[in-house]
Each structure stands twice: as structure tokens, then as C-alpha cells.
Design a protein around this motif. Structure first.
Motif, PDB file in Angstrom:
ATOM      1  N   LEU A  70      -0.821  -6.142  -3.750  1.00  0.00           N
ATOM      2  CA  LEU A  70      -1.534  -5.323  -2.776  1.00  0.00           C
ATOM      3  C   LEU A  70      -1.608  -3.885  -3.266  1.00  0.00           C
ATOM      4  O   LEU A  70      -0.583  -3.243  -3.476  1.00  0.00           O
ATOM      5  CB  LEU A  70      -0.830  -5.384  -1.415  1.00  0.00           C
ATOM      6  CG  LEU A  70      -1.543  -4.713  -0.240  1.00  0.00           C
ATOM      7  CD1 LEU A  70      -2.938  -5.269  -0.031  1.00  0.00           C
ATOM      8  CD2 LEU A  70      -0.729  -4.888   1.034  1.00  0.00           C
ATOM      9  N   PRO A  72      -3.094   0.132  -2.740  1.00  0.00           N
ATOM     10  CA  PRO A  72      -3.352   0.994  -1.582  1.00  0.00           C
ATOM     11  C   PRO A  72      -4.845   1.217  -1.351  1.00  0.00           C
ATOM     12  O   PRO A  72      -5.661   0.974  -2.245  1.00  0.00           O
ATOM     13  CB  PRO A  72      -2.669   2.311  -1.966  1.00  0.00           C
ATOM     14  CG  PRO A  72      -2.625   2.313  -3.461  1.00  0.00           C
ATOM     15  CD  PRO A  72      -2.497   0.872  -3.868  1.00  0.00           C
ATOM     16  N   ILE A  74      -6.177   4.259  -0.470  1.00  0.00           N
ATOM     17  CA  ILE A  74      -6.552   5.574  -0.999  1.00  0.00           C
ATOM     18  C   ILE A  74      -6.227   5.629  -2.486  1.00  0.00           C
ATOM     19  O   ILE A  74      -5.131   5.264  -2.900  1.00  0.00           O
ATOM     20  CB  ILE A  74      -5.806   6.696  -0.247  1.00  0.00           C
ATOM     21  CG1 ILE A  74      -6.142   6.659   1.246  1.00  0.00           C
ATOM     22  CG2 ILE A  74      -6.155   8.061  -0.836  1.00  0.00           C
ATOM     23  CD1 ILE A  74      -7.580   6.957   1.592  1.00  0.00           C
ATOM     24  N   SER A  76      -6.618   7.813  -6.337  1.00  0.00           N
ATOM     25  CA  SER A  76      -6.857   9.098  -6.980  1.00  0.00           C
ATOM     26  C   SER A  76      -8.193   9.043  -7.716  1.00  0.00           C
ATOM     27  O   SER A  76      -8.566   8.021  -8.295  1.00  0.00           O
ATOM     28  CB  SER A  76      -5.716   9.367  -7.961  1.00  0.00           C
ATOM     29  OG  SER A  76      -6.125  10.309  -8.913  1.00  0.00           O
ATOM     30  N   MET A 104      -9.425  12.582  -3.923  1.00  0.00           N
ATOM     31  CA  MET A 104      -9.038  11.212  -3.622  1.00  0.00           C
ATOM     32  C   MET A 104     -10.280  10.469  -3.124  1.00  0.00           C
ATOM     33  O   MET A 104     -11.332  11.080  -2.889  1.00  0.00           O
ATOM     34  CB  MET A 104      -7.981  11.179  -2.523  1.00  0.00           C
ATOM     35  CG  MET A 104      -6.872  12.220  -2.611  1.00  0.00           C
ATOM     36  SD  MET A 104      -5.604  11.768  -3.781  1.00  0.00           S
ATOM     37  CE  MET A 104      -4.685  10.568  -2.808  1.00  0.00           C
ATOM     38  N   MET A 113      -8.128   0.522 -10.651  1.00  0.00           N
ATOM     39  CA  MET A 113      -6.699   0.512 -10.365  1.00  0.00           C
ATOM     40  C   MET A 113      -6.008  -0.718 -10.942  1.00  0.00           C
ATOM     41  O   MET A 113      -4.891  -0.620 -11.465  1.00  0.00           O
ATOM     42  CB  MET A 113      -6.445   0.616  -8.862  1.00  0.00           C
ATOM     43  CG  MET A 113      -5.005   0.992  -8.559  1.00  0.00           C
ATOM     44  SD  MET A 113      -4.659   1.134  -6.801  1.00  0.00           S
ATOM     45  CE  MET A 113      -5.187   2.807  -6.500  1.00  0.00           C
ATOM     46  N   ASP A 116      -5.500  -0.241 -14.515  1.00  0.00           N
ATOM     47  CA  ASP A 116      -4.368   0.665 -14.728  1.00  0.00           C
ATOM     48  C   ASP A 116      -3.035  -0.080 -14.595  1.00  0.00           C
ATOM     49  O   ASP A 116      -2.113   0.112 -15.402  1.00  0.00           O
ATOM     50  CB  ASP A 116      -4.435   1.810 -13.711  1.00  0.00           C
ATOM     51  CG  ASP A 116      -3.215   2.719 -13.813  1.00  0.00           C
ATOM     52  OD1 ASP A 116      -2.952   3.212 -14.920  1.00  0.00           O
ATOM     53  OD2 ASP A 116      -2.530   2.910 -12.790  1.00  0.00           O
TER      54      ASP A 116
ATOM     55  N   GLN B  35       0.939   4.864  -7.597  1.00  0.00           N
ATOM     56  CA  GLN B  35      -0.469   5.077  -7.976  1.00  0.00           C
ATOM     57  C   GLN B  35      -0.877   6.537  -7.826  1.00  0.00           C
ATOM     58  O   GLN B  35      -1.815   6.978  -8.466  1.00  0.00           O
ATOM     59  CB  GLN B  35      -1.391   4.201  -7.114  1.00  0.00           C
ATOM     60  CG  GLN B  35      -1.178   2.714  -7.257  1.00  0.00           C
ATOM     61  CD  GLN B  35      -1.506   2.131  -8.618  1.00  0.00           C
ATOM     62  OE1 GLN B  35      -1.128   1.015  -8.943  1.00  0.00           O
ATOM     63  NE2 GLN B  35      -2.220   2.882  -9.446  1.00  0.00           N
ATOM     64  N   ALA B  36      -0.220   7.250  -6.945  1.00  0.00           N
ATOM     65  CA  ALA B  36      -0.461   8.687  -6.757  1.00  0.00           C
ATOM     66  C   ALA B  36       0.758   9.182  -5.991  1.00  0.00           C
ATOM     67  O   ALA B  36       1.644   8.388  -5.657  1.00  0.00           O
ATOM     68  CB  ALA B  36      -1.735   8.927  -5.966  1.00  0.00           C
ATOM     69  N   SER B  39       2.006   7.115  -2.923  1.00  0.00           N
ATOM     70  CA  SER B  39       1.072   5.981  -2.801  1.00  0.00           C
ATOM     71  C   SER B  39       1.471   4.904  -3.807  1.00  0.00           C
ATOM     72  O   SER B  39       1.639   5.191  -4.993  1.00  0.00           O
ATOM     73  CB  SER B  39      -0.344   6.488  -3.086  1.00  0.00           C
ATOM     74  OG  SER B  39      -1.216   5.412  -3.288  1.00  0.00           O
ATOM     75  N   TYR B  40       1.621   3.678  -3.327  1.00  0.00           N
ATOM     76  CA  TYR B  40       2.171   2.613  -4.160  1.00  0.00           C
ATOM     77  C   TYR B  40       1.355   1.329  -4.091  1.00  0.00           C
ATOM     78  O   TYR B  40       0.855   0.969  -3.027  1.00  0.00           O
ATOM     79  CB  TYR B  40       3.610   2.287  -3.718  1.00  0.00           C
ATOM     80  CG  TYR B  40       4.534   3.430  -4.013  1.00  0.00           C
ATOM     81  CD1 TYR B  40       5.203   3.498  -5.235  1.00  0.00           C
ATOM     82  CD2 TYR B  40       4.673   4.481  -3.108  1.00  0.00           C
ATOM     83  CE1 TYR B  40       6.013   4.589  -5.538  1.00  0.00           C
ATOM     84  CE2 TYR B  40       5.481   5.574  -3.407  1.00  0.00           C
ATOM     85  CZ  TYR B  40       6.148   5.618  -4.624  1.00  0.00           C
ATOM     86  OH  TYR B  40       6.926   6.692  -4.929  1.00  0.00           O
TER      87      TYR B  40
END
Lengths: 449, 449
Positions: A70, A72, A74, A76, A104, A113, A116, B35-36, B39-40
Motif C-alpha cells: 500500500l 500513500p 500524497i 512528492s 506535492m 513510486m 522507486d 516516501q517523503a 509519509s510511508y
């Protein structure tokens, strides 16, 4: 669930703002409430259907070998600058700044993501193939959101991403999702037809949309009608084996939206007796895009020969919040929704025709308890209301089986079962009712698995 | 799940940025990835634990009579202007504008929206009491997010909202949540102690925080130690009955954070032999706030006497994404996490000590299949790696039972079970292993329900 303790705000009138039947029925059945343009709360009945759809998607994704995580909502902006999409995405992307003025965005999709995540941890060809998926809220700021949750701005998406060493591996990853999707839509009572879609600048033939056939569908679709009844791959399909033949078998028959063909092309390609011109709703898209993200984002693994190789990727989307109205478009009548058992908010409803009548209350409660104990997901309409309103409500919210309990029948020791879909009615003794309902419901659950 | 087909990126080193042990272990065990700031991503192992926690919360909320729905993450600013909180909330609120320059925000909480839902549909006292809850992502733009998911900016919250005609009804609604919370934390293997909290401008005594006792907790807490072993309300608690006595029973014993008491006050209030000064982590807060929102937002119902009455409300929060690290803070050792069975990502792991050895492979696969068939949530470590790394991994990720299978034991027809928590080891025949594991695991599941 006892209806008297539930929250089911049914509407008498059809709201004017709802243009299509699924939107009308979802509002009338108390499934959703609009909160802003293209933004909805899922009220308890709608939430329950959404969850059953999600469970089926998860089961089939897991069965195919995909692994759930999972990410997030939001994100970057930095990752999107790496891929080059931050500027390219345009106004559909909901951009924002945090208190430290960092750029964001609310994720419209997750290729960046997940790439990444992949590049952070996966270094060797030995860890491939890999398919990671999640089910998370997305936001796309459409100019004109409409049709309720069919085209909303905040929506739920299941997005899977496959990673392979080479194109041959990526092709098998694509086939696994192809098979999983056939099974997924079928289990929801839908005819989900894969149709060749535009592959964009990547080219190749590994881009398929899945369309649900429904008279009120948004796009014109043209297909070989033998696809409608084609048996789907079985539950024991070995997802570790070569799935090329299943893919070839399905895609050898013609199926295309009006974006990819026209009526003339369709009539030239399919023999007259097999032609089916219909309407479809897009509910899924599977797509191979090679190194589009792995190249700019430097997602490489070391090959057996010790070389750094950019991974081959694909993405695979399903929209659960869109499937709810799609199922309704495909399955309703003038009285309301007709849920397939597998996604019905409740499998049966016990309608107590005369709340306050000792006999009727006792029998209804006992039947409700016994059905619950037998593992049936059952609603008890124990509201102090007239029979007409209760019948209309049960039809509207589309529960597959209604068990009607009232003083008149009880005098003779009988109750009635109404099949929502066929309208068929059976009168049977109280003792038989639970067993009969079980024998109707359980096989439909099992067929759906 | 076969580990060779899973995605479990374990870290050898403890990441420097992680200050507290749960954050360190969650990163090392491949449960989350940052992730930021604040934020995970929840990687598969973390996601699985999070889901088990969510299921327990849902079961206990439903049992207490609360009804689940789901509100969107993005909210219109208009509702918050009605309540007066749009200006009051400050920089923690993530504000944004859509393409039409409408003011929106990422919901930090949902009092306004649920009040809007309520006032839209509920008009009569007959529809009360009502408790609606959802589990949805929230965003609070904290200046300094830290400690991993313990204090992140994007986090999951279960927030329930009760609606009652009068304060007596609202008090019982509060007690229902009080009991549900006691059961919820207990089922996760936690000692969750209710502590009187600041009620703010509303006043009264209906504001309680639940704190998990853990040596590394963020706040100093002072309590009567008899609360630690106090039996929780049973599964068959009747949530329709008066729960005052349970509430009184629990709250008659002293328990307070350092915000509400000091050591002197504590020592004056509790007899020396019952004093326990400890550390706690706040994992829930239940709160009665009367007509704070119903008044400005005009959420009224018609009373039995035909008058418009502003409804009495309360809100009830639990943080699932905070509970994961809280459980780890409360249950770990130098080797890693020690999961209680009820929230363990897997209940057992079969460790194949010699992948490639025909006998070892065959026995491991058979045990894995049989455990799966018996309904045990089991991981098979089938990676081609040394035994030391496998033992360390199993300890690190905290699976409650390890079933160790290797050529040496198999020669004598035996395997070994290691209990993660106690370190105890049992040697037993292959035939006994599945039954023994079942007899260890199933009662812990049952106790937890």
C-alpha cells in the motif's frame, strides 16, 4: 444485520442530477452521497458492495502471484520530475504544497513510486519476476466529473505493476494479469470482454481494455458473440505455467471498441452469424510499457551475465468504485438493482411483514438467527412499516433472495421465498426455508470462486 | 506464502534516521519504506499486519453496534467554514485548490462531513441512537513528523461518531465505545489503559485516552497496577444494555498521564502497593462534545414531543498505523519483533534449512501444504540461503512459531518447533508437527476473540 439498527437512507424520488440509471439507483438505494463535484461518501450499503468487489479482486490478484502492498495517496513531486511526467500531466493532477512549501500531489497513478520502491530494494535477476499491487484512492481533477462514481474525481484503483528481466518474461506477466482479469469480472457476474486497445508510442499488441457489456454502456463495442459465453480459465489454472495459449485463444476472436475499429472493419472481420454490436463500460486496462519508467528512473537489475539491465514493466488497473455502477448498469430492472450473489450487500433479506405481531416477530427472528448461523449474509427488515414499502425497498436494494414472513402464512406454517432476478416465488414450510436458501445461495458463491 | 515469491526486503543495517526501536524494526523487517517526510509505503509484511489490526477494530466496532461507511479524503472547505474550524485549524490542515480554484482540503478528521451526512438523512428521534464510523487516510501537516508511522503526516484513522437525542443516550454511546476499545486493544495483545483526559471547553468527565504500556512510551503515565490484569468485558457483553457499571468499575481505579496528574497527586491517590509509574503510547481517544457541531451545522431531529432538538455527539478515534509500532514497542527483544498471534503477519514459518536437498524440500513442502490446509497462515522460507540468515530473518520479522526442517533431523524423522517469544524449543516427529502447531495457535486466536 437488523435494518432498525442499520443506516440505510432510501430516497423516494429520483434525484434530478443523476443522468444514468446506476447513478440514480445508487442514490435511491442509499449507497452513496455526493460530498463535492466528483466526490462521494460510500454509505453502509454501498461500502459493503465495494468491499465484496475488493475481496474478489484481491483473491484473483493473489492467486496470480501478485503481492499486495500500500502506497500513500500524497506523493512528492520529485519522483514525477524524474520520469518527466510532472509537467506533462496537466491540470488533471491535483497539485499542492505542504507547510514547508514542498511540491506535492495527490497520486493519479503510481508508476513512479512503485519504480522507486523497486529500485531501492531489488538488485538481482534472481528476485524476478515480481508483480506488486495496491488498492488505494486516486484523484484526477477531471473538468467535468459525472455519472456518480462511474467518473468521479476521487476514486479507488487497483493498480498492479510487473517487473521482468526481458520482454518474454514481461509477456507472461501480462498474460497472468489477462487471465486474472477474466476470472475477476466473471466472478462478479459480469461479461468482461478483453479488447485490443491503443498501445500508444510503445506499440506492440500488449494493451487490452476490459469492457463490461451493458445496454447503457458509454462506448460502442464490436465483438464476436462467441466471446460472451466463452468459459473462463478455471480456478486451478497454473499461473507458473506458460499462459500463451489461453491468451491466443481469447484474442483470436474479434473484439474492439469504436476507437479501434468501425462498423465496416468489424463486418469485414467477423462472419455475420457471429457479429455482436453492443455497448460497453471500460472497467480495466492492462498495458505493457517496457522501460518507459525504468530507463529515466534507473531501475536496473544485474543479469545472470553480471550486466545492469533496465527492467521491463507493465501496469494493470481495475476501478472498484467504477465496477459498482457497472454491475448495476448490467443488472437492474424497473424496480431496482439485481445483485449477483457474489457482490450483493446481503445475500438474503428476511421481511417481517408485521412487526409487533408476536408470531411474526418470533418466526422472523428465528429465521434470521438460523440463516446467520449457517453463514448466510442476511438482513432482517424489522422496521415498523407497511408491507408495500418493505417489498419496494427489498427490490430497490437488490438483495438476491427475499424471505417473506407474515401472520397469514404462519397460520399455515409457511413462508415465501422471492427470487429477485426472476421474480419467481416459492411457498414452503418454515422448517424448509433455511435449507432451501442455503441450497440456492452457496452454489452461486462457489461458482463464483 | 512462499518467501521466494514474496517481497520482503530485509535490511542488514539499522537505518540511522530511525530513533525509536519500532521504527528501526519496521524498516529492518521490510514493513515500511519512507516516501517523503512523514509519509510511508506499507510493504507487504507491514500491510498484512496493518490489515489484521484493521479487522479486529472493525469486528469490535460492529459488535458494539457502530455501522461502517467510508468518506472521501478530500473535503470541500465550505463545511469547515460552517463549523468555524476552517480558519481555526491552522497550518496542520493540508489546504489545496482544484482546477476551478475551489478551496479544498485533505481531511485531518471528519466531524463536519459526518454531521453533514447525518443532517441530510436523519430527521427523527426514532432513528437514534446512531454510531457511524469509517477507516480512512488522514493528513495532518505536522511541523516535525517523526518516529516512522508513530507520528506520520499521512496516517490511517478509525473515527466513529455517535448521535443521540440527549446526554443520557450520548453517555451510553460513550460507554459502548469504552467497552469496545478495552476489547480491541486486548485482542491485539496489548494492555490498553483508559486514562481520563482533558475534556477541553466542553468539560465533564467523558474524555478518555487509551494508552498502551511500553517501556519506550512517549508519555509518563501513573496508574493503579490492578488495571493491568483486570479482565476485560467478555465477548457476549450485551451492548444494548446499560454499561454504566463496567465504565465505573474501570474508572474507579486511578490512571492518568502526566498531563493530568503529577507524581505527588498520584502518590496521594493510590496506596503504595498498587502504584505503577510507567510509560505509555496513546492509541485511542474517545470524547463527548455535545452540540459543538450539531448547533452551528443545524443537525437536529424531531423529538417525541415534536420539537427540533440538536443532536448530542461524540467522536472516537483509533490509529491503526500507530498501533503497528505501538505493538512492536510493547513486544520485541534484541533479535527483533515478537508478534502476538492475533496480529502476526504469519502465524508460523516453515524454515527449510537445506533448499535443494530432496528430503528437506519434500518435507518442508508437505508441512507447508498441510498447515495451509488446516487454515494456519504460514510462510515457507524456501530461499536458497544459509541457516543462520534464515533463523535471524524469522526472529527479526517476529513470526510466533518457527517450524525448522533440515536433513539432520529428518534422518531421525523429527523436526523442531521454536517459540519466538519464550525461545523454547520442542523436537517432535513430522507427523506430530502440524497438530502441535494448531494446538498452540488456535487457542490464542480464540482467546483473542
Amino acid at each position: 444485520m437488523r435494518l432498525s439498527r442499520y443506516f440505510l437512507p432510501l430516497l423516494k424520488e429520483t434525484p434530478k442530477e443523476a443522468e444514468i440509471v446506476s447513478h440514480q439507483l445508487m442514490l435511491r438505494a442509499g449507497m452513496i452521497k455526493q460530498q463535492a463535484a466528483g466526490s462521494y461518501s460510500w454509505l453502509p450499503l454501498g461500502f459493503k458492495v465495494l468491499n465484496k468487489i475488493i475481496r474478489i479482486i484481491e483473491e484473483e490478484q493473489n492467486r496470480s502471484g501478485a503481492v499486495q502492498l500500500l502506497m500513500p495517496t500524497i506523493q512528492s513531486a520529485d519522483l514525477w520530475k524524474e520520469s518527466g511526467r510532472y509537467d506533462a500531466y496537466g491540470k488533471e493532477m491535483l497539485r499542492l504544497e505542504d507547510r514547508h512549501e514542498r511540491e506535492m500531489l495527490f497520486g493519479p497513478t503510481n508508476e513512479e513510486m512503485i519504480t522507486d520502491i523497486f529500485r531501492t530494494y531489488v538488485k538481482s535477476y534472481k528476485d524476478l519476476p515480481l508483480n506488486l499491487y495496491h488498492i488505494q484512492w486516486k484523484f484526477r481533477d477531471e473538468v467535468r466529473p459525472r455519472f456518480g462514481t462511474m467518473r468521479s474525481r476521487e476514486f479507488l484503483m487497483k493498480d498492479a505493476y510487473s517487473f521482468d528481466l526481458d520482454e518474454a518474461g514481461a509477456t507472461q506477466a501480462f498474460y497472468r494479469m489477462f487471465v486474472a482479469y477474466l476470472r475477476t469480472f466473471h466472478r462478479m457476474g459480469l461479461v468482461g470482454v478483453p479488447m485490443r486497445a491503443d498501445a500508444g508510442p510503445i506499440g506492440g499488441d500488449l494493451s487490452y481494455e476490459f469492457h463490461v457489456l451493458a445496454e447503457t454502456g458509454e462506448s460502442a463495442v464490436f465483438l464476436d458473440k462467441r466471446l460472451v459465453d466463452k468459459p473462463i480459465p478455471a480456478i486451478d489454472t497454473d499461473f507458473r505455467s506458460d499462459l500463451t495459449s489461453i491468451f491466443k485463444d481469447w484474442t483470436s476472436l474479434f473484439a474492439a471498441t469504436d476507437e479501434m475499429t468501425d462498423e465496416a472493419g468489424f463486418k469485414a472481420a467477423v462472419e455475420p452469424e457471429h457479429q455482436l454490436a453492443a455497448r460497453g463500460i471500460e472497467v480495466g486496462h492492462i498495458f505493457f510499457f517496457g522501460t518507459k519508467y525504468s530507463k529515466p528512473m534507473k531501475a536496473t537489475v544485474t543479469s545472470q551475465e553480471g550486466q545492469a539491465v533496465e527492467v521491463q514493466m507493465g501496469s494493470y488497473g481495475i476501478g472498484p468504485t467504477r465496477l459498482v455502477p457497472a454491475i448495476i448498469e448490467a443488472s437492474h430492472d424497473d424496480a431496482g438493482i439485481i445483485w449477483p450473489v457474489s457482490v450483493a450487500p446481503f445475500e438474503a433479506v428476511v421481511i417481517n411483514l408485521k412487526v409487533g405481531d408476536a408470531e411474526s416477530d418470533r418466526a422472523s427472528e428465528r429465521l434470521y438467527d438460523n440463516l446467520t448461523r449457517e453463514g448466510i449474509d442476511v438482513l432482517l427488515d424489522d422496521r415498523d412499516q407497511g408491507a408495500g414499502g418493505k417489498f419496494a425497498a427489498a427490490d430497490l436494494i437488490g438483495i438476491p433472495y427475499q424471505l417473506i414472513v407474515g401472520p397469514r402464512g404462519l397460520k399455515d406454517g409457511v413462508v415465501e421465498i422471492k427470487h429477485r432476478k426472476s421474480g419467481e416465488r416459492e411457498t414452503l414450510s418454515i422448517e424448509e426455508a433455511v435449507g432451501r436458501l442455503k441450497s440456492l445461495i452457496v452454489p452461486q458463491r462457489r461458482d463464483s470462486v
